[in-house]
Motif scaffolding. Structure first.
Motif, PDB file in Angstrom:
ATOM      1  N   GLY A  56     -12.682  -0.550  57.818  1.00 11.40           N
ATOM      2  CA  GLY A  56     -13.720  -1.302  58.735  1.00 11.40           C
ATOM      3  C   GLY A  56     -13.009  -2.491  59.172  1.00 11.40           C
ATOM      4  N   THR A  57     -12.276  -3.249  58.699  1.00 11.04           N
ATOM      5  CA  THR A  57     -11.589  -4.528  59.252  1.00 11.04           C
ATOM      6  C   THR A  57     -10.576  -3.960  60.468  1.00 11.04           C
ATOM      7  OG1 THR A  57     -11.604  -5.143  56.861  1.00 11.04           O
ATOM      8  CG2 THR A  57      -9.859  -6.205  58.442  1.00 11.04           C
ATOM      9  N   ASP A 157     -20.472  -5.356  64.819  1.00 13.06           N
ATOM     10  CA  ASP A 157     -19.668  -5.124  63.266  1.00 13.06           C
ATOM     11  C   ASP A 157     -20.989  -4.223  62.645  1.00 13.06           C
ATOM     12  OD1 ASP A 157     -19.228  -4.861  60.937  1.00 13.06           O
ATOM     13  OD2 ASP A 157     -18.526  -7.035  60.795  1.00 13.06           O
ATOM     14  N   GLN A 160     -22.208  -2.106  57.896  1.00 15.60           N
ATOM     15  CA  GLN A 160     -23.088  -1.831  56.736  1.00 15.60           C
ATOM     16  C   GLN A 160     -24.400  -1.085  57.407  1.00 15.60           C
ATOM     17  OE1 GLN A 160     -24.369  -5.598  55.248  1.00 15.60           O
ATOM     18  NE2 GLN A 160     -22.129  -6.192  54.404  1.00 15.60           N
ATOM     19  N   SER A 186     -17.537   0.551  58.768  1.00 19.21           N
ATOM     20  CA  SER A 186     -16.860   0.861  57.457  1.00 19.21           C
ATOM     21  C   SER A 186     -17.408   1.944  56.510  1.00 19.21           C
ATOM     22  CB  SER A 186     -16.858  -0.376  56.553  1.00 19.21           C
ATOM     23  OG  SER A 186     -16.373  -0.131  55.324  1.00 19.21           O
ATOM     24  N   LYS A 191     -20.652   1.923  50.815  1.00 21.71           N
ATOM     25  CA  LYS A 191     -21.271   1.770  52.051  1.00 21.71           C
ATOM     26  C   LYS A 191     -22.085   3.218  52.013  1.00 21.71           C
ATOM     27  CE  LYS A 191     -19.330  -1.920  54.187  1.00 21.71           C
ATOM     28  NZ  LYS A 191     -18.802  -2.652  53.051  1.00 21.71           N
TER      29      LYS A 191
HETATM   30  C1  LIG Z   1     -20.192  -6.864  57.516  1.00 21.16           C
HETATM   31  C2  LIG Z   1     -18.699  -6.323  57.451  1.00 21.16           C
HETATM   32  N1  LIG Z   1     -17.754  -6.240  58.075  1.00 21.16           N
HETATM   33  C3  LIG Z   1     -16.506  -5.731  57.986  1.00 21.16           C
HETATM   34  C4  LIG Z   1     -16.367  -5.151  56.587  1.00 21.16           C
HETATM   35  C5  LIG Z   1     -14.866  -4.583  56.640  1.00 21.16           C
HETATM   36  O1  LIG Z   1     -14.921  -3.245  56.016  1.00 21.16           O
HETATM   37  P1  LIG Z   1     -13.813  -2.672  54.985  1.00 21.16           P
HETATM   38  O2  LIG Z   1     -14.068  -3.327  53.884  1.00 21.16           O
HETATM   39  O3  LIG Z   1     -13.626  -1.322  55.065  1.00 21.16           O
HETATM   40  O4  LIG Z   1     -12.448  -3.273  55.722  1.00 21.16           O
HETATM   41  C6  LIG Z   1     -17.218  -5.113  55.771  1.00 21.16           C
HETATM   42  C7  LIG Z   1     -17.136  -4.559  54.567  1.00 21.16           C
HETATM   43  O5  LIG Z   1     -17.064  -4.833  53.367  1.00 21.16           O
HETATM   44  C8  LIG Z   1     -18.559  -5.542  56.066  1.00 21.16           C
HETATM   45  O6  LIG Z   1     -19.328  -5.524  55.031  1.00 21.16           O
END
Ligand SMILES: Cc1ncc(COP(=O)(O)O)c(C=O)c1O
Length: 382
Positions: A56-57, A157, A160, A186, A191
């Motif tokens: 997700g990042t 974003d 979630q 993500s 999730k």
């Molecule tokens: C609001 C939000 N943004 C971004 C992310 C990042 O996702 P990931 O952990 O898959 O990199 C998360 C995940 O924890 C999240 O909750």
């Protein structure tokens, strides 16, 4: 807090077959399974394109970079989120500017954003990045208006928020992921729709953004070994594509069950006389609510409680898992001191960080388990 084995057990044969197929075909990076997942995901979200990636990042960074956000530009986001909502803006070379949340939803507050846009830093803002926190869409009607008036990009974003929905002013229900110029999901194992490891996805209705995202996720290559831009390696792997395809078939049913669990908490808290109206708790518990006309995906069920830390300890001692999302707001993180914020800058966010408590919620959570949670909270409150 979350028992993923309850989801795995009934699916285990189907998942093993999917994983075994990847081993047979030896398509470990992107490949047919990832493409098939991308197509099925886009169809379910009613969005033109889905681009699988490795987290997700990375999806947030890809969404920003492929929307043309970079050095010299500013992006407005919320201080009440996971760290990467902000760090991905820095990773794209842009500058994050924070605005406080709406205390009733925990989401970025449009009037606070508008005030920033009208202020001295407003001129450099190119995009707004609202987070659909806990599975509830940010106020998209207001953000779409602001973006239109000022020619800004909107990046969701949606990490979630698989399954969340917002009704636009024309009365159309639009899924999270199809609301903005681009969105980031993500599939982290906790999730709503979860991989067996790290995975993420960018969605967009723009052919151009999708094409750029596909190029940037593979070192800026359109043709093999011809690098048009400096991208990154952020490809989804074949195992995750195969597993996510299986789970995509069940996700609507799981979302329904999450709604049932949320409704049951609501009823149980009211029946126990614990629910307090208003924004902040004084003697009771402030329950989360679904914004009228929207569909909450109930990724988390987050209450506000007085003496939150003592309540959490009390529940932990009784074997009840809870979580605090998020104990330290983004503007107070050590790594981001360079942004120049200080305690007191975002009072609603700081207050929420002291009051929120996420209770167990997942599709397979049983009614008797919820009764135990609410009874324990009642015992504490008495
Ligand atoms: C609001 C939000 N943004 C971004 C992310 C990042 O996702 P990931 O952990 O898959 O990199 C998360 C995940 O924890 C999240 O909750």
């Amino acid at each position: 807090m979350l028992d993923l084995k309850r989801q795995y057990r009934p699916l285990h044969k189907e998942l093993l077959e999917a994983v075994s197929h990847v081993l047979e075909t030896q398509q470990f990076i992107l490949g047919d399974e990832v493409s098939a997942f991308e197509q099925a995901a886009a169809a379910q979200l009613r969005v033109a394109h889905a681009v699988g990636c490795s987290s997700g990042t990375d999806a947030l960074w890809l969404a920003l970079a492929s929307s043309g956000i970079g050095p010299g530009q500013t992006v407005v986001t919320t201080p009440f989120s996971f760290f990467s909502s902000t760090s991905s803006i820095l990773r794209a070379g842009a500058r994050p500017l924070l605005a406080d949340i709406d205390p009733s939803t925990f989401n970025l507050n449009p009037p606070a954003v508008e005030a920033l846009l009208n202020g001295p830093q407003g001129a450099s803002v190119r995009a707004i990045l609202p987070v659909h926190l806990f599975g509830q869409c940010a106020d998209w009607t207001s953000f779409a208006r602001l973006a239109k008036e000022r020619g800004l990009k909107l990046i969701e974003d949606a990490a979630q928020a698989w399954g969340a929905q917002w009704t636009n002013p024309d009365g159309q229900a639009v899924r999270a992921g199809a609301l903005g110029d681009a969105a980031a999901f993500s599939f982290y194992p906790t999730k709503n729709l979860s991989a067996a490891g790290d995975a993420g996805m960018v969605t967009t209705n723009s052919d151009e953004i999708a094409e750029r995202a596909r190029m940037l996720r593979q070192h800026g290559m359109r043709r093999r070994y011809h690098h048009d831009e400096i991208g990154w390696n952020t490809r989804m792997d074949g195992f995750q594509g195969a597993i996510l395809q299986v789970k995509l078939k069940y996700i609507d049913g799981w979302l329904q069950l999450r709604r049932t669990v949320a409704k049951r908490y609501h009823a149980l808290f009211h029946a126990a006389g614990l629910a307090e109206s208003g924004l902040y708790p004084s003697h009771g518990i402030v329950l989360p609510h679904e914004v009228t006309g929207s569909r909450h995906a109930w990724h988390q069920y987050v209450i506000r409680a007085p003496r939150r830390d003592a309540l959490r300890d009390f529940l932990t001692a009784r074997g009840i898992g809870t979580a605090i999302y998020y104990p330290i707001p983004i503007h107070l993180q050590d790594a981001l001191q360079g942004l120049g914020y200080k305690p007191g800058d975002f009072p609603e966010t700081e207050r929420a960080a002291h009051e929120v408590l996420a209770l167990p919620i997942f599709p397979e959570l049983r009614e008797d388990e919820q009764q135990t949670v609410v009874a324990a909270i009642a015992e504490f409150m008495s």
